[in-house]
Design a protein around this motif. Structure first.
Motif, PDB file in Angstrom:
ATOM      1  N   GLU A   6       1.768   1.186  -7.816  1.00  0.00           N
ATOM      2  CA  GLU A   6       0.921   1.407  -6.643  1.00  0.00           C
ATOM      3  C   GLU A   6      -0.151   2.441  -6.966  1.00  0.00           C
ATOM      4  OE1 GLU A   6       1.137  -0.435  -4.062  1.00  0.00           O
ATOM      5  OE2 GLU A   6       3.076  -1.333  -4.480  1.00  0.00           O
ATOM      6  N   THR A   7      -1.297   2.313  -6.311  1.00  0.00           N
ATOM      7  CA  THR A   7      -2.330   3.326  -6.450  1.00  0.00           C
ATOM      8  C   THR A   7      -2.191   4.308  -5.295  1.00  0.00           C
ATOM      9  OG1 THR A   7      -3.888   1.959  -5.236  1.00  0.00           O
ATOM     10  CG2 THR A   7      -3.942   1.790  -7.632  1.00  0.00           C
ATOM     11  N   GLY A   8      -2.666   5.493  -5.499  1.00  0.00           N
ATOM     12  CA  GLY A   8      -2.587   6.506  -4.454  1.00  0.00           C
ATOM     13  C   GLY A   8      -1.343   7.361  -4.609  1.00  0.00           C
TER      14      GLY A   8
ATOM     15  N   LYS B 262       1.141   3.531   1.969  1.00  0.00           N
ATOM     16  CA  LYS B 262       1.700   3.826   3.297  1.00  0.00           C
ATOM     17  C   LYS B 262       2.921   2.961   3.617  1.00  0.00           C
ATOM     18  CE  LYS B 262      -1.565   0.874   5.815  1.00  0.00           C
ATOM     19  NZ  LYS B 262      -0.756  -0.209   6.226  1.00  0.00           N
ATOM     20  N   ASP B 263       3.226   1.973   2.767  1.00  0.00           N
ATOM     21  CA  ASP B 263       4.409   1.138   2.964  1.00  0.00           C
ATOM     22  C   ASP B 263       5.689   1.797   2.452  1.00  0.00           C
ATOM     23  OD1 ASP B 263       3.004  -0.991   4.141  1.00  0.00           O
ATOM     24  OD2 ASP B 263       2.469  -1.803   2.182  1.00  0.00           O
TER      25      ASP B 263
ATOM     26  N   GLU C  55       0.870  -1.176   0.000  1.00  0.00           N
ATOM     27  CA  GLU C  55       0.000   0.000   0.000  1.00  0.00           C
ATOM     28  C   GLU C  55       0.907   1.226   0.000  1.00  0.00           C
ATOM     29  OE1 GLU C  55      -3.001   0.044   3.022  1.00  0.00           O
ATOM     30  OE2 GLU C  55      -3.169  -2.127   2.996  1.00  0.00           O
TER      31      GLU C  55
END
Length: 116
Positions: free
Chosen positions: A102-104, A12-13, A10
């Motif tokens: 990754e998304t975001g 946040k990783d 994610e």
């Protein structure tokens, strides 16, 4: 029959980290950051940095900003910027990036110090 799927990351990783946090005040200062996958500790190459800003928010002067320019990456997973640290004190480097696959959006705010 069970199928093992790879663990999905994610946004946040991931995080940016300063290669160093103190710099000599002046013009043409080069700031280098590493983009790290927090799960493995490994550098992450080829991120697209689309937002960058440096200002003196830690000193209560968020409107005191300096121009910032991206430089060629010194090595995979590192990203460098040239700026003018016109006053000594605390500076905030804000970065927005897209990580490949990754998304975001990854957004980090890093604090550094300009010394006389």
């Amino acid at each position: 029959m069970a199928v093992a799927l790879p663990a999905l990351a994610e946004i946040k990783d991931y995080e940016f980290q300063l290669a160093q946090s103190e710099f000599k005040q002046g013009n043409g200062v080069v700031i280098t950051v590493r983009l790290i996958d927090r799960r493995s500790g490994k550098p992450v190459p080829d991120a697209v940095i689309f937002a960058k800003r440096i200002d003196m928010e830690p000193e209560g002067m968020a409107t005191m900003a300096s121009p910032i320019e991206a430089l060629p990456a010194p090595e995979a997973g590192t990203y460098s910027f040239k700026t003018n640290l016109v006053m000594e004190g605390g500076w905030r480097l804000s970065l927005g990036a897209k990580v490949q696959g990754e998304t975001g959006t990854l957004e980090n705010k890093l604090i550094l110090k300009a010394l006389p």
